[in-house]
Design a protein around this motif. Structure first.
Motif, PDB file in Angstrom:
ATOM      1  N   THR A 177       0.813  -1.196   0.000  1.00  0.00           N
ATOM      2  CA  THR A 177       0.000   0.000   0.000  1.00  0.00           C
ATOM      3  C   THR A 177       0.847   1.247   0.000  1.00  0.00           C
ATOM      4  N   GLU A 187       0.359 -10.127   5.094  1.00  0.00           N
ATOM      5  CA  GLU A 187      -0.812 -10.491   4.309  1.00  0.00           C
ATOM      6  C   GLU A 187      -1.231  -9.385   3.359  1.00  0.00           C
ATOM      7  N   SER A 189       0.875  -7.597   1.392  1.00  0.00           N
ATOM      8  CA  SER A 189       1.974  -7.204   0.528  1.00  0.00           C
ATOM      9  C   SER A 189       1.905  -8.004  -0.754  1.00  0.00           C
ATOM     10  N   VAL A 201       3.434  -5.674 -10.617  1.00  0.00           N
ATOM     11  CA  VAL A 201       3.165  -6.689  -9.606  1.00  0.00           C
ATOM     12  C   VAL A 201       3.556  -8.022 -10.216  1.00  0.00           C
ATOM     13  N   LYS A 203       3.261 -11.977 -10.144  1.00  0.00           N
ATOM     14  CA  LYS A 203       2.425 -13.047  -9.594  1.00  0.00           C
ATOM     15  C   LYS A 203       3.041 -14.373 -10.002  1.00  0.00           C
ATOM     16  N   ASP A 251       0.027  -4.772 -14.176  1.00  0.00           N
ATOM     17  CA  ASP A 251       0.145  -3.345 -13.861  1.00  0.00           C
ATOM     18  C   ASP A 251       0.045  -3.121 -12.359  1.00  0.00           C
ATOM     19  N   HIS A 252       0.904  -2.261 -11.866  1.00  0.00           N
ATOM     20  CA  HIS A 252       0.904  -1.997 -10.432  1.00  0.00           C
ATOM     21  C   HIS A 252       0.060  -0.768 -10.124  1.00  0.00           C
ATOM     22  N   SER A 254      -0.972   2.033  -7.477  1.00  0.00           N
ATOM     23  CA  SER A 254      -0.219   2.554  -6.335  1.00  0.00           C
ATOM     24  C   SER A 254      -0.994   2.621  -5.020  1.00  0.00           C
ATOM     25  N   LYS A 300     -12.598 -10.711  -5.247  1.00  0.00           N
ATOM     26  CA  LYS A 300     -12.620 -10.322  -3.828  1.00  0.00           C
ATOM     27  C   LYS A 300     -12.007  -8.935  -3.719  1.00  0.00           C
ATOM     28  N   THR A 302      -9.431  -7.937  -2.304  1.00  0.00           N
ATOM     29  CA  THR A 302      -7.969  -7.836  -2.482  1.00  0.00           C
ATOM     30  C   THR A 302      -7.621  -7.935  -3.962  1.00  0.00           C
ATOM     31  N   ASP A 316      -5.902 -10.194 -11.165  1.00  0.00           N
ATOM     32  CA  ASP A 316      -5.777 -11.630 -10.879  1.00  0.00           C
ATOM     33  C   ASP A 316      -6.874 -12.477 -11.523  1.00  0.00           C
ATOM     34  N   LYS A 326      -5.301 -22.677  -3.783  1.00  0.00           N
ATOM     35  CA  LYS A 326      -5.522 -22.183  -2.433  1.00  0.00           C
ATOM     36  C   LYS A 326      -6.771 -22.793  -1.799  1.00  0.00           C
ATOM     37  N   ASP A 353      -9.597 -16.366   2.265  1.00  0.00           N
ATOM     38  CA  ASP A 353      -9.795 -16.100   0.839  1.00  0.00           C
ATOM     39  C   ASP A 353     -11.153 -16.584   0.353  1.00  0.00           C
TER      40      ASP A 353
HETATM   41  N1  LIG Z   1      -0.272  -1.436  -4.281  1.00  0.00           N
HETATM   42  C1  LIG Z   1      -0.679  -2.564  -4.857  1.00  0.00           C
HETATM   43  N2  LIG Z   1      -0.911  -3.623  -4.098  1.00  0.00           N
HETATM   44  C2  LIG Z   1      -1.344  -4.747  -4.675  1.00  0.00           C
HETATM   45  C3  LIG Z   1      -1.535  -4.837  -6.066  1.00  0.00           C
HETATM   46  N3  LIG Z   1      -1.967  -6.094  -6.329  1.00  0.00           N
HETATM   47  C4  LIG Z   1      -2.026  -6.734  -5.147  1.00  0.00           C
HETATM   48  N4  LIG Z   1      -1.659  -5.930  -4.154  1.00  0.00           N
HETATM   49  C5  LIG Z   1      -1.583  -6.205  -2.708  1.00  0.00           C
HETATM   50  O1  LIG Z   1      -1.090  -7.480  -2.480  1.00  0.00           O
HETATM   51  C6  LIG Z   1      -1.929  -8.157  -1.600  1.00  0.00           C
HETATM   52  C7  LIG Z   1      -1.853  -9.610  -1.896  1.00  0.00           C
HETATM   53  O2  LIG Z   1      -2.290  -9.824  -3.216  1.00  0.00           O
HETATM   54  P1  LIG Z   1      -2.275 -11.287  -3.814  1.00  0.00           P
HETATM   55  O3  LIG Z   1      -0.934 -11.863  -3.692  1.00  0.00           O
HETATM   56  O4  LIG Z   1      -2.860 -11.178  -5.160  1.00  0.00           O
HETATM   57  O5  LIG Z   1      -3.207 -12.103  -2.857  1.00  0.00           O
HETATM   58  P2  LIG Z   1      -4.769 -12.080  -2.792  1.00  0.00           P
HETATM   59  O6  LIG Z   1      -5.318 -11.045  -3.686  1.00  0.00           O
HETATM   60  O7  LIG Z   1      -5.171 -11.999  -1.371  1.00  0.00           O
HETATM   61  O8  LIG Z   1      -5.152 -13.516  -3.309  1.00  0.00           O
HETATM   62  P3  LIG Z   1      -5.133 -14.113  -4.818  1.00  0.00           P
HETATM   63  O9  LIG Z   1      -5.244 -13.002  -5.755  1.00  0.00           O
HETATM   64  O10 LIG Z   1      -6.262 -15.037  -4.850  1.00  0.00           O
HETATM   65  O11 LIG Z   1      -3.829 -14.794  -4.950  1.00  0.00           O
HETATM   66  C8  LIG Z   1      -3.293  -7.530  -1.800  1.00  0.00           C
HETATM   67  O12 LIG Z   1      -4.081  -7.601  -0.654  1.00  0.00           O
HETATM   68  C9  LIG Z   1      -2.953  -6.097  -2.093  1.00  0.00           C
HETATM   69  O13 LIG Z   1      -2.876  -5.397  -0.879  1.00  0.00           O
HETATM   70  C10 LIG Z   1      -1.277  -3.673  -6.858  1.00  0.00           C
HETATM   71  O14 LIG Z   1      -1.423  -3.610  -8.072  1.00  0.00           O
HETATM   72  N5  LIG Z   1      -0.840  -2.585  -6.203  1.00  0.00           N
END
Ligand SMILES: Nc1nc2c(ncn2[C@@H]2O[C@H](COP(=O)(O)OP(=O)(O)OP(=O)(O)O)[C@@H](O)[C@H]2O)c(=O)[nH]1
Ligand SMILES: [Mg+2]
Length: 716
Positions: A177, A187, A189, A201, A203, A251-252, A254, A300, A302, A316, A326, A353
């Motif tokens: 964040t 959790e 990150s 990002v 994955k 794409d990330h 912010s 979801k 996240t 995702d 998962k 999840d």
């Molecule tokens: N700043 C930022 N944070 C991200 C981004 N994508 C994911 N995150 C963060 O990373 C955390 C974990 O993301 P994931 O590893 O995708 O895990 P998840 O979304 O809980 O679960 P899955 O997508 O099902 O694997 C999320 O809760 C976000 O806080 C992004 O594009 N930018």
């Protein structure tokens, strides 16, 4: 023939007359012939016309062979080019037709009009044979070219979204964040990686098997995924398929995930803003549902990330085969938390999840569907509406695993769902949420219907990008403003605390000079009064007590003294073990320093009378006090842990006065005595001449009390 001869002579005569009339040579046959051309005259057979060549346009009569006889059926007048039927007759054309046959063959007399008309061409068979051979070849060639181009394009597209692991530089995991978002936590990150100077990002993908298998399996899907392009989808930039570094770069955004934003209390979300977040998700989801993917499968909060402009993008999606599994089964065996501690954490995360997972999927029916996405969307709507986290159940302490078990089993026949706090919910929203998480998938609306409902409930006037952007920017600015105010207040608070601390460590004037970056020069003072106190028998008492008991005792005593000195114009210099040192007359000069210290000493002595040692309640604390007045220098020494120190013999003499004093008495020097006498307020008693080490013989006094104030009797 005679008629023709007649007409011939006739025309010749006319031509000759005209030649003579024009005075031309009558023997010039060429001129005569020219006059004959283009002429019409009435001959013996009727009108005679000669054309440009001198040929006669003759009249004709047309005969038709009917009933075994030739019958006149029409006239043709050569001079006018007109045709006339013979009244009462009819022409029977060849093959019984009512219209005359064409005057020339279909393809011309030499087939010049249709060189490729196979039906009529004499080369028809050759052409047909040629075409029969050539056409398939042409078709094959065109087909091959199209196919080739398609596959090449596909290959190029795949190549552009296939990345080499050596070009990807993972960045150390850090909080996902922004500074506006949640505090960091494992959790929350995501793994980041740099590719061509851009941060994505990263994955990870789960790959069992070799590269060829992966290529075949996901090449097509990956290419299609990279082509998905919508403002509310996080774009998949590309993938690395080199085992074991298989990953996709996305794409990330912010601002972190929607969940991060919702959890962050410092971000205020009004309903205009919430509706735009909701609308973003609906639009992204609708696009996904209409794409080749057909559904998300793991929607979801996240997986809804927020970019720097506060636009939500769904992330995702796709590549289901390669995502790290998962799913947690309902019949998960009980595990030994001690031995499987890591597993326990993982299982908890997985259960967490699945809080967005639709009941039919939890029961293991299908793996994913559009209707299941709509169920997940309902849970996100609920999160946005109440900001109480996912699957908030009023007054419930159920674990994520218990929750999903209840959702799946639907005990007592009533679907198990989060609590809707109607009073905090805009009208119509609770209905939409309930519809979207209906138990029967078919009862859940599709994205189009949801979009229309959101527009209606929210009363959104415009989906105009600019309006939206402005609204969001306004919101963002408001947020920033309140954030800045909050942070400014925090900074001011912090500053105040730092200043307070500094002022407790140094005199206010000195602290101010240091704060403003100035240097504090040592200063000399003509006359100040220094106070020393010491606990009689402190060493013995320390030996009999625990260190903590000693600390507690000193703390109690000094707290009491600190309260007292606040009432006087004095400055506490330091405490050295059981010694307490106070001065008056510096750093702010004053003329009554001796009296200030004397009064303070009297009050301290009285306080000691009633002071109880915590661990020895029956014992009386015995304090010895010495006071001396004289010149002194003071300044801050050192840079680290700066302290305001006193220098000069006055300090030593004050210390000696204390050492040579007696328990529960205030021992003052000659100079202090004189200063106090000037005030005529204090009761003093001469102690007599005293041999003081390093000072020789000195006349000293006991301070007994202040007239009309604290008297000696009260001490003893
Ligand atoms: N700043 C930022 N944070 C991200 C981004 N994508 C994911 N995150 C963060 O990373 C955390 C974990 O993301 P994931 O590893 O995708 O895990 P998840 O979304 O809980 O679960 P899955 O997508 O099902 O694997 C999320 O809760 C976000 O806080 C992004 O594009 N930018
Ligand atoms: Mg995710």
């Amino acid at each position: 023939m005679a008629a023709i001869a007649y007409d011939t002579v006739h025309i010749y005569a006319h031509a000759l007359n005209e030649t003579l009339a024009f005075g031309e040579d009558p023997y010039d046959g060429r001129r005569l012939a020219e006059r004959v051309r283009n002429r019409t005259f009435e001959g013996v057979q009727g009108w005679v016309t000669l054309d440009n060549n001198g040929d006669r346009e003759t009249n004709y009569m047309m005969y038709s062979f009917q009933d075994g006889k030739m019958k006149a059926v029409g006239y043709y007048f050569g001079h006018s080019g007109e045709y006339e039927d013979v009244p009462g007759t009819m022409i029977t054309w060849p093959a019984g037709g009512l219209t005359p046959p064409p005057d020339a063959p279909y393809c011309g007399f030499d087939e010049e009009k249709c060189p490729f008309d196979l039906r009529h061409s004499r080369y028809g068979p050759i052409y047909t044979l040629g075409l029969a051979l050539i056409l398939p070849i042409i078709f094959l060639l065109v087909g091959y070219t199209i196919y080739h181009r398609h596959t090449v394009e596909k290959k190029v597209a795949f190549k552009t979204c296939q990345l080499r692991s050596q070009d990807i530089t993972p960045i150390r995991t850090r909080p996902a964040t922004s500074r506006n978002s949640l505090p960091s936590g494992e959790e929350n990150s995501c793994r980041l990686a740099e590719y061509k100077n851009t941060v994505y990002v990263m994955k990870e993908l789960r790959v069992d098997g070799n590269r060829a298998t992966i290529r075949r399996g996901i090449q097509k899907e990956l290419t299609q995924l990279c082509e998905l392009n919508h403002p509310n989808l996080a774009r998949i930039y590309g993938a690395c398929l080199e085992v074991p570094n298989c990953c996709v770069l996305i794409d990330h955004c912010s601002k972190g995930s929607l969940q991060d934003i919702l959890k962050n209390e410092s971000i205020k979300l009004d309903w205009t803003f919430r509706w735009s977040l909701i609308m973003d998700i609906v639009k992204g989801l609708e696009y996904l549902h209409n794409s080749f993917l057909k559904c998300h499968g793991s929607l979801k909060s996240t997986n809804c990330v927020v970019d720097s402009r506060f636009v939500v993008k769904i992330t995702d999606f796709g590549l289901w085969m390669l995502r790290k599994k998962k799913r947690i089964s309902m019949e998960e065996p009980k595990f030994d938390a001690l031995h499987l501690n890591n597993n326990a954490v993982t299982l908890l995360k997985h259960a967490q999840d699945q809080l967005w997972t639709a009941p039919e999927i939890l029961r293991g029916g299908t793996e994913r569907s559009q209707k299941a996405d709509v169920y997940s969307f309902a849970l996100i709507l609920h999160e946005i509406a109440f900001r109480k986290g996912v699957f908030y159940q009023e007054g419930s302490q159920l674990s994520p695993k218990d929750i999903i078990t209840r959702v799946a089993l639907s005990l007592s026949g009533v679907p198990f769902r989060p609590t809707i706090l109607e009073k905090d919910c805009p009208a119509g929203l609770s209905g939409l949420i309930k519809q979207c998480w209906a138990e029967t998938p078919e009862d859940r609306p599709d994205c189009k219907v949801i979009g229309a409902a959101v527009r209606r409930i929210s009363g959104m006037k415009s989906e105009n990008i600019l309006d939206n952007l402005l609204a969001r920017m306004e919101h963002y600015a408001d947020n920033l403003e309140s954030l800045v105010q909050e942070k400014t207040a925090q900074v001011l608070d912090e500053k105040k605390r730092a200043e307070d601390l500094l002022e407790r460590l140094l005199p206010r004037t000195v602290a101010n000079q240091l704060k403003h970056g100035g240097t504090v020069h040592p200063e000399s003072f003509d006359s100040v009064t220094v106070f020393f106190s010491d606990i009689v028998g402190f060493t013995a008492m320390s030996a009999d007590s625990s260190p903590m008991e000693v600390v507690d005792m000193l703390n109690d005593l000094y707290t009491c003294f600190d309260d007292i000195i606040g009432n006087y114009d004095v400055y506490k210099v330091e405490t050295i073990g059981d010694a307490y040192v106070v001065v008056s007359g510096l750093p702010e000069r004053n003329s009554n320093h001796a009296a200030e210290i004397a009064r303070m000493a009297l009050e301290m002595l009285r306080a000691v009378q009633t002071f109880r040692i915590r661990h020895r309640t029956s014992e009386q604390l015995k304090l010895r006090i010495g006071i001396h007045t004289g010149p002194c220098a003071a300044g801050v020494v050192g840079r680290k842990m700066p302290r305001y120190c006193l220098f000069g013999d006055t300090v030593n003499t004050a210390s000696r006065m204390e050492t040579y004093g007696m328990a529960l008495r205030i021992h003052v020097s000659e100079t202090t005595y004189q200063a106090l006498c000037l005030t005529e307020r204090f009761l003093l008693e001469a102690r007599g001449e005293l041999e003081i080490k390093g000072k020789g013989s000195q006349r000293t006094y006991w301070l007994l009390g202040e007239k009309g104030g604290i008297a000696k009797e009260s001490f003893v």
